[in-house]
Write a protein that holds these residues in place. Structure first.
Motif, PDB file in Angstrom:
ATOM      1  N   ILE A 241       2.085  -6.705   2.101  1.00 28.88           N
ATOM      2  CA  ILE A 241       1.268  -5.956   1.146  1.00 28.88           C
ATOM      3  C   ILE A 241       1.582  -6.239  -0.315  1.00 28.88           C
ATOM      4  O   ILE A 241       0.787  -5.949  -1.203  1.00 28.88           O
TER       5      ILE A 241
ATOM      6  N   VAL B 176       2.997  -2.485  -4.437  1.00 26.93           N
ATOM      7  CA  VAL B 176       1.881  -1.522  -4.420  1.00 26.93           C
ATOM      8  C   VAL B 176       1.537  -0.998  -5.802  1.00 26.93           C
ATOM      9  O   VAL B 176       0.493  -0.362  -5.973  1.00 26.93           O
TER      10      VAL B 176
ATOM     11  N   PRO C  65      -2.782  -4.207  -3.488  1.00 31.67           N
ATOM     12  CA  PRO C  65      -3.569  -3.358  -2.589  1.00 31.67           C
ATOM     13  C   PRO C  65      -5.074  -3.425  -2.856  1.00 31.67           C
ATOM     14  O   PRO C  65      -5.882  -3.371  -1.917  1.00 31.67           O
TER      15      PRO C  65
ATOM     16  N   LEU D 131      -2.200   3.109   2.539  1.00 30.33           N
ATOM     17  CA  LEU D 131      -3.477   2.500   2.179  1.00 30.33           C
ATOM     18  C   LEU D 131      -4.583   3.536   2.045  1.00 30.33           C
ATOM     19  O   LEU D 131      -5.504   3.376   1.238  1.00 30.33           O
TER      20      LEU D 131
END
Length: 311
Positions: free
Chosen positions: A8, A11, A16, A41
């Motif tokens: 990912i 963040v 994202p 998420l």
């Protein structure tokens, strides 16, 4: 359909947003497995006002869910991005993912989290006990780096015939490409020793590896200041740069939004975006997705090429 483990990234940056905006496109080519908590998420999708697709697959890392501090360097986001990356590697090792694609991390956030690796490539080299080779670019042009995240003052000492021969041999066996331009180190490739002797070593290494391979695979060395001129780019699509900026500055000037990053010479296939965390535009719906989509597509292409070569 191939499965891709997606780490990912940080963040607090644009990662994202890129992930959420690209899902509907990515799933047409591969099955993405997101190494993140679904709850995280869901929260981010609410902030960005980008719907969370119901068919997204999540396998969370072994890490606490970080707080969102938009555009900030934070220890918890650094740790989470590392553990997400680690989880993606595990999926590939277990054949639960065919390759992995990484979204951008912040290197200092890793340091804050006491992750003692400069970045993805260095960790992969450590994990697999092999010297990972960083190659960046797009269909029009790729640049591989003989030295990557080391100080400029350390580059010259790294240029030995032994190191170069090993690098060139590994690069050829990973890519099977047969028309590769190698850049010199010093201005004008040293002007016959007037500006340093490293380019003699580069030339000797090129001659030696071509003799070993019994083919004229590697050409050069070419002066770096003219290596990316239009006539050179018509003749060559793959370049090897002796240090980071001499190869990546022209690449990013020409193909900033399309370029991707791939790590060669390791047991798993890893592709990545060729940009940073974008803290300055984080959570503003301004991030471009092209590099990420290209990274996924290149991973798919490499898998197909490797399978065809085994037939």
């Amino acid at each position: 359909m191939y499965k891709v483990g997606v780490s990912i990234g940080d963040v607090n940056g644009i990662a994202p947003e890129i992930l959420l905006k690209s899902h509907q496109i990515i799933k047409k080519f591969c099955t993405p497995i997101y190494c993140a908590h679904q709850e995280l998420l869901e929260k981010i999708s609410e902030i960005l006002k980008i719907p969370l697709a119901k068919d997204m697959i999540f396998i969370p890392p072994n890490a606490p869910i970080p707080m969102i501090h938009i555009g900030k360097i934070q220890e918890d986001s650094g740790f989470y991005s590392f553990k997400s990356f680690e989880k993606a590697c595990e999926l590939a090792e277990k054949n639960e993912a065919d390759f992995i694609t990484t979204l951008p991390i912040h290197k200092f956030a890793w340091k804050c989290a006491k992750i003692n690796f400069v970045g993805h490539t260095e960790y992969l080299s450590h994990r697999y006990k092999k010297e990972g080779i960083m190659m960046l670019g797009c269909e029009e042009m790729f640049v591989a780096l003989f030295s990557d995240h080391i100080p400029l003052k350390s580059v010259s000492n790294k240029i030995t015939k032994k190191n170069l021969l090993e690098f060139l041999k590994n690069f050829y066996h990973c890519t099977k490409e047969e028309n590769i331009a190698v850049l010199g180190l010093n201005p004008h490739c040293g002007d016959n020793g007037l500006i340093g002797n490293e380019d003699f070593i580069i030339k000797e290494s090129i001659d030696k590896i071509n003799k070993i391979l019994n083919k004229e695979i590697f050409k050069g060395p070419f002066p770096a200041d003219s290596a990316f001129s239009p006539p050179m780019r018509e003749k060559y699509k793959i370049f090897i740069a002796l240090y980071h900026d001499i190869g990546l500055a022209p690449l990013k000037a020409l193909h900033f939004y399309e370029s991707i990053n791939i790590t060669l010479n390791i047991p798993i296939l890893r592709t990545s975006v060729d940009h940073g965390v974008g803290f300055d535009i984080a959570y503003q719906n301004k991030a471009t997705t092209q590099s990420y989509i290209n990274a996924i597509l290149l991973g798919k292409k490499f898998k197909e090429k490797n399978e065809q070569s085994r037939l």
